[in-house]
Scaffold this motif. Structure first.
Motif, PDB file in Angstrom:
ATOM      1  N   ASP A  96       0.839  -1.190   0.000  1.00 48.43           N
ATOM      2  CA  ASP A  96       0.000   0.000   0.000  1.00 48.43           C
ATOM      3  C   ASP A  96       0.874   1.240   0.000  1.00 48.43           C
ATOM      4  N   ASP A  98       0.216   4.016   1.696  1.00 51.37           N
ATOM      5  CA  ASP A  98      -0.042   4.910   2.818  1.00 51.37           C
ATOM      6  C   ASP A  98       0.948   4.765   3.975  1.00 51.37           C
ATOM      7  N   GLN A 100       1.471   2.305   5.731  1.00 56.15           N
ATOM      8  CA  GLN A 100       1.050   1.383   6.797  1.00 56.15           C
ATOM      9  C   GLN A 100       1.875   0.102   6.715  1.00 56.15           C
ATOM     10  N   ARG A 203      -1.992   4.851   9.864  1.00 54.50           N
ATOM     11  CA  ARG A 203      -1.936   5.681   8.670  1.00 54.50           C
ATOM     12  C   ARG A 203      -1.389   7.051   9.066  1.00 54.50           C
TER      13      ARG A 203
END
Ligand code: UDP
Ligand code: MG
Length: 319
Positions: A96, A98, A100, A203
């Motif tokens: 991902d 983001d 994370q 996040r």
């Protein structure tokens, strides 16, 4: 023929302008140390912020970066699918955008695939930094997916996953099936599916791109994917079996009604009307449903027969 790229990193992203520079710098730092040839494929899923400008800027700074931008937002599965299509690496890792998922996991994930120990490895966010509204339903989903698919994974939907090239070139992610890629891989005949505990972070920038609809859609997709993986090439096996079962129950109910009536007649008693017996209505409904299921099965067979991949099989090796 050996391809010259050893690792492809695919990052689907939608409105992640703040995270991208940090993410790409971090990935670059980690992969440089591994000293392997690689590419970083950023798939912009129709962002409406400045993500694409950020990507263009990053490309001038990091030559390994490749960008792909959708004209509109199609969803994470579509982004992954296109990333899989263009990836040239022998090992493919998705993550991902983001932050994370930690790029520090890349070397170990890479080794798990490169040594041929696994066809696919899914990250497992054992300690998750997500709101409880997400972690609790997710536990339920994972358990259901585990039971339905027979794949022993704790975390089907982790964004961080590693694949052998063969896997990504032979599965087709669509709709919102990115949650169930392990099931698609298993259907395609890849058996060595493993997992690795990965670090997870909160996040840092922006917000989650999936609202509450994730739960409803996630559940429906689970049903579709389990149906498709089991019965796509033989829908009659499901509908036919169910239809026959229900029809039989209906039929025996009718036999019972008839026998009941005869019993009264034989003993020269006044027989009650068949329509006064609730079993009559149950039998009626069961027989209609049974026939309907049968017909649904036949129709599905007709569709399956004409589908372009009716004779599409995974060939493992050829000599
Ligand atoms: N994403 C995407 N298209 C979408 C929604 C999300 O490419 O339509 C990307 C998003 O930018 C992120 C990843 O998919 O890189 C996971 O999304 P998010 O972090 O919002 O999901 P969550 O962590 O809440 O499950
Ligand atoms: Mg996220």
């Amino acid at each position: 023929m050996k391809s010259t790229i050893e690792l492809s990193i695919i990052v689907p992203l939608y409105n992640e302008e703040e995270s991208l520079p940090e993410l790409v710098t971090w990935i670059d730092r980690v992969v440089k140390k591994m000293q392997i040839s690689h590419e970083v494929i950023l798939v912009d899923d129709g962002s409406t912020d400045t993500s694409w400008e950020v990507i263009k800027q990053l490309k001038t700074q990091f030559p390994k970066v490749q960008g792909l931008k959708f004209r509109r937002n199609y969803g994470k599965s579509a982004a992954l699918f296109c990333g899989f299509e263009v990836a040239k690496g022998d090992v493919v890792i998705t993550m991902d955008a983001d932050l994370q998922d930690s790029p520090d996991e890349i070397p170990e994930l890479y080794d798990m695939i490169a040594t041929q120990e696994y066809d696919m490895v899914s990250g497992w966010k054992q300690k998750r930094y997500d709101p409880i509204s997400k972690t609790v339903p997710s536990k339920f989903f994972n358990k259901t997916a585990r039971i339905i698919s027979g794949i022993k994974l704790h975390d089907f939907n982790c964004g961080l996953k590693a694949y052998d090239k063969e896997v990504v070139k032979n599965i087709e992610v669509y709709g919102e099936m990115h949650r169930y890629i392990p099931m698609l891989a298993k259907e395609a005949g890849f058996k060595k599916i493993g997992e690795k505990i990965v670090q997870h972070q909160e996040r840092k920038y922006g917000t989650t791109k999936f609202g509450m609809s994730r739960f409803i859609n996630g559940f429906l997709d689970l049903l579709s994917v389990s149906f498709i993986t089991k019965f796509r090439k033989k829908p009659m096996h499901l509908f036919g079996a169910l239809g026959t079962l229900i029809l039989m129950i209906g039929f025996f109910a009718v036999v019972y009604l008839g026998a009941n009536k005869l019993y009264y007649i034989y003993h020269e008693m006044r027989a009650p009307l068949i329509t006064d017996n609730p079993v009559f209505y149950i039998a009626l409904v069961l027989m209609i449903i049974g026939v309907q299921l049968f017909l649904a099965g036949f129709l599905a067979e007709l569709v399956a027969r004409d589908s372009t991949d009716r004779n599409h099989y995974q060939i493992d090796e050829k000599i």
